[in-house]
Write a protein that holds these residues in place. Sequence first.
Motif, PDB file in Angstrom:
ATOM      1  N   THR A  69     -38.885 -35.763 -26.972  1.00 30.31           N
ATOM      2  CA  THR A  69     -40.222 -35.740 -25.980  1.00 30.31           C
ATOM      3  C   THR A  69     -39.726 -37.036 -25.277  1.00 30.31           C
ATOM      4  O   THR A  69     -39.927 -37.351 -24.054  1.00 30.31           O
ATOM      5  CB  THR A  69     -41.385 -35.471 -26.430  1.00 30.31           C
ATOM      6  N   GLU A  93     -40.144 -28.535 -28.316  1.00 32.47           N
ATOM      7  CA  GLU A  93     -40.063 -30.165 -27.706  1.00 32.47           C
ATOM      8  C   GLU A  93     -39.100 -29.855 -26.625  1.00 32.47           C
ATOM      9  O   GLU A  93     -38.867 -30.651 -25.688  1.00 32.47           O
ATOM     10  CB  GLU A  93     -39.541 -30.964 -28.849  1.00 32.47           C
ATOM     11  N   SER A  97     -39.630 -31.419 -22.739  1.00 34.77           N
ATOM     12  CA  SER A  97     -38.552 -32.528 -22.111  1.00 34.77           C
ATOM     13  C   SER A  97     -37.971 -32.056 -20.951  1.00 34.77           C
ATOM     14  O   SER A  97     -37.455 -32.678 -20.357  1.00 34.77           O
ATOM     15  CB  SER A  97     -37.593 -32.939 -23.374  1.00 34.77           C
TER      16      SER A  97
END
Length: 164
Positions: A69, A93, A97
């Motif tokens: 992240t 994640e 991201s």
Amino acid sequence: MAREKTIYPFAEGLTTGDAYAVLGSVPKFKKHKHAWKVWRALKEFGCLVYPVAEDLKRLDGSKVYANITELKDRVTVIVPCLLPEALVSLVSEASMSGAGKIWFQEQTWSPALQQECEELGIQVFRGCVLRHKIYPPLSLRYLNPCYWHGLEDLKVPSKRFGLR
């Protein structure tokens, strides 16, 4: 005049033009295990690549990120080099991201991770990054790492050995 960067294909949908995050652990990077080898190979290919490992600040002069992240909107592909048990939050994640692709290395993929990727619209690729590396010629062909890493796969010319 600036020299144009040559982009090479890996697999359908993956090229050296993508930005990569190699996810590993401190031992997998520090002891030059698979995560370190993948990170180095991608760098040699000319890719923009970030190492990711908790509790590691620097690796061969490069900043190491604690988690995916931290790389929000910087990477398009995540390359996990950990066993599936350690990848519990990988897909969520990756989604947070902004990475739309995960390139699973040998033994990192699981059906559960595949299902999570499909649910969140993340493309899945499977196979070893090192399959695309050109190794220096050896006198005995059966000792060449390309034999078991995909002799027929697309290769990225090596700058290290003067092959273009």
